[in-house]
Design a protein around this motif. Structure first.
Motif, short mmCIF file in Angstrom:
data_model
loop_
_atom_site.label_atom_id
_atom_site.label_comp_id
_atom_site.label_asym_id
_atom_site.label_seq_id
_atom_site.Cartn_x
_atom_site.Cartn_y
_atom_site.Cartn_z
N THR A 97 0.82 -1.21 0.00
CA THR A 97 0.00 0.00 0.00
C THR A 97 0.86 1.26 0.00
OG1 THR A 97 -1.75 -1.19 1.17
CG2 THR A 97 -1.84 1.22 1.22
N GLU A 98 0.60 2.14 -0.96
CA GLU A 98 1.36 3.38 -1.09
C GLU A 98 0.82 4.46 -0.15
OE1 GLU A 98 2.04 6.86 -4.44
OE2 GLU A 98 1.29 4.91 -5.08
N ARG A 99 -0.51 4.65 -0.18
CA ARG A 99 -1.11 5.67 0.68
C ARG A 99 -2.61 5.40 0.85
NH1 ARG A 99 -1.02 8.52 -4.26
NH2 ARG A 99 -2.87 9.78 -4.62
N ILE A 100 -3.19 6.08 1.85
CA ILE A 100 -4.61 5.95 2.14
C ILE A 100 -5.20 7.35 2.22
CG2 ILE A 100 -6.32 5.08 3.77
CD1 ILE A 100 -4.09 3.12 4.76
N ASP A 101 -6.26 7.60 1.46
CA ASP A 101 -6.93 8.90 1.44
C ASP A 101 -8.27 8.75 2.15
OD1 ASP A 101 -7.76 11.52 0.74
OD2 ASP A 101 -8.60 10.81 -1.16
N VAL A 102 -8.46 9.50 3.24
CA VAL A 102 -9.70 9.45 4.02
C VAL A 102 -10.64 10.53 3.50
CG1 VAL A 102 -10.66 9.66 6.34
CG2 VAL A 102 -8.42 8.60 6.02
N TRP A 103 -11.81 10.12 3.03
CA TRP A 103 -12.73 11.05 2.38
C TRP A 103 -13.30 12.09 3.33
CZ3 TRP A 103 -16.18 7.11 -0.70
CH2 TRP A 103 -15.37 6.40 -1.60
N SER A 104 -13.60 11.72 4.56
CA SER A 104 -14.26 12.68 5.48
C SER A 104 -13.35 13.83 5.87
CB SER A 104 -14.76 11.97 6.73
OG SER A 104 -13.69 11.48 7.51
N THR A 105 -12.05 13.72 5.59
CA THR A 105 -11.13 14.81 5.92
C THR A 105 -10.97 15.80 4.77
OG1 THR A 105 -9.17 13.55 5.21
CG2 THR A 105 -9.83 13.35 7.52
N ARG A 106 -11.57 15.49 3.63
CA ARG A 106 -11.50 16.40 2.49
C ARG A 106 -12.34 17.64 2.78
NH1 ARG A 106 -12.89 12.10 -2.30
NH2 ARG A 106 -10.96 10.92 -2.22
N GLU A 107 -11.85 18.77 2.36
CA GLU A 107 -12.57 20.02 2.60
C GLU A 107 -13.93 20.00 1.91
OE1 GLU A 107 -11.95 24.76 1.79
OE2 GLU A 107 -10.19 23.50 2.07
N GLY A 108 -14.97 20.31 2.68
CA GLY A 108 -16.32 20.39 2.13
C GLY A 108 -16.98 19.05 1.87
N LYS A 109 -16.38 17.95 2.30
CA LYS A 109 -16.94 16.62 2.06
C LYS A 109 -17.39 16.00 3.38
CE LYS A 109 -15.96 16.63 -2.31
NZ LYS A 109 -16.95 16.74 -3.32
N SER A 110 -18.48 15.25 3.32
CA SER A 110 -18.95 14.59 4.52
C SER A 110 -19.17 13.09 4.30
CB SER A 110 -20.24 15.23 5.01
OG SER A 110 -21.24 15.10 4.03
N ASP A 111 -18.95 12.59 3.08
CA ASP A 111 -19.12 11.17 2.82
C ASP A 111 -18.03 10.38 3.54
OD1 ASP A 111 -21.22 11.73 1.13
OD2 ASP A 111 -19.98 11.75 -0.67
N ALA A 112 -18.42 9.26 4.13
CA ALA A 112 -17.45 8.40 4.81
C ALA A 112 -16.95 7.35 3.82
CB ALA A 112 -18.08 7.73 6.02
N GLY A 113 -15.66 7.30 3.66
CA GLY A 113 -15.04 6.32 2.78
C GLY A 113 -13.55 6.57 2.70
N LEU A 114 -12.87 5.72 1.98
CA LEU A 114 -11.43 5.92 1.80
C LEU A 114 -10.98 5.29 0.50
CD1 LEU A 114 -9.74 3.08 3.22
CD2 LEU A 114 -11.17 4.05 4.97
N THR A 115 -9.86 5.79 0.01
CA THR A 115 -9.22 5.23 -1.17
C THR A 115 -7.87 4.67 -0.74
OG1 THR A 115 -10.26 6.92 -2.56
CG2 THR A 115 -8.44 5.69 -3.52
N VAL A 116 -7.64 3.41 -1.09
CA VAL A 116 -6.36 2.77 -0.81
C VAL A 116 -5.61 2.70 -2.14
CG1 VAL A 116 -5.22 0.69 0.05
CG2 VAL A 116 -7.41 1.41 1.04
N PHE A 117 -4.45 3.36 -2.19
CA PHE A 117 -3.61 3.37 -3.38
C PHE A 117 -2.52 2.32 -3.20
CE2 PHE A 117 -5.44 7.56 -3.05
CZ PHE A 117 -5.69 7.94 -4.35
N PHE A 118 -2.43 1.39 -4.14
CA PHE A 118 -1.41 0.34 -4.07
C PHE A 118 -0.20 0.73 -4.91
CE2 PHE A 118 -5.48 -1.72 -3.26
CZ PHE A 118 -5.20 -2.38 -2.07
N HIS A 119 0.95 0.22 -4.53
CA HIS A 119 2.20 0.54 -5.25
C HIS A 119 2.16 0.07 -6.71
CE1 HIS A 119 4.47 2.11 -1.88
NE2 HIS A 119 4.14 1.06 -1.14
N ASN A 120 1.33 -0.92 -7.04
CA ASN A 120 1.27 -1.41 -8.42
C ASN A 120 0.32 -0.59 -9.30
OD1 ASN A 120 -1.26 -2.25 -7.62
ND2 ASN A 120 -0.91 -4.43 -8.02
#
Length: 129
Positions: A97-120
């Motif tokens: 796993t390269e990085r994890i993006d948490v959606w609820s921390t995005r400015e102006g966003k309230s949806d709960a979710g995340l994106t997992v970016f893999f090295h491949n």
């Protein structure tokens, strides 16, 4: 990583996570590749959606690239559900796993979710359902 495989990985990881009373794959229903977990006495359901790496095809499967775990921030059980789950995933130190993006921390966003970016180059999207 393919959605079913990543979902099954998360279920296994959650079984070993303090504060989780249960976790299971949810088959059938309107949300494919779903999982259910009970955390702090409350059930949460997530759907895993996958995205192939740019230019990749479904066959053959893109091999994993192990290049070290992502940076993450641990969150308590009563934090936003996606922040807590990102902390659980990051705390397991996944080398693919390269990085994890948490959606609820995005400015102006309230949806709960995340994106997992893999090295491949692949991605997994987890959304609270």
């Amino acid at each position: 990583m393919r959605p079913a495989k990543y979902r099954d990985h998360l279920v296994d990881l959650l079984h070993r996570t303090p504060g989780v009373q249960g976790a299971k794959a949810v088959e059938g229903g309107p949300h494919p590749y779903a999982l259910s977990m009970t955390v702090g006495g409350r059930e949460r359901r997530w759907q895993v959606i996958g995205q192939l790496a740019d230019g990749a095809k479904h066959d053959p499967v893109t091999p994993s690239v192990m290049a070290g775990p992502p940076a993450f921030t641990a969150a308590p059980l009563d934090a936003a559900p996606d922040a807590w789950l990102a902390g659980v995933i990051g705390g397991s130190e996944p080398a693919d796993t390269e990085r994890i993006d948490v959606w609820s921390t995005r400015e102006g966003k309230s949806d709960a979710g995340l994106t997992v970016f893999f090295h491949n180059g692949e991605r997994a999207f987890l959304r609270l359902i």
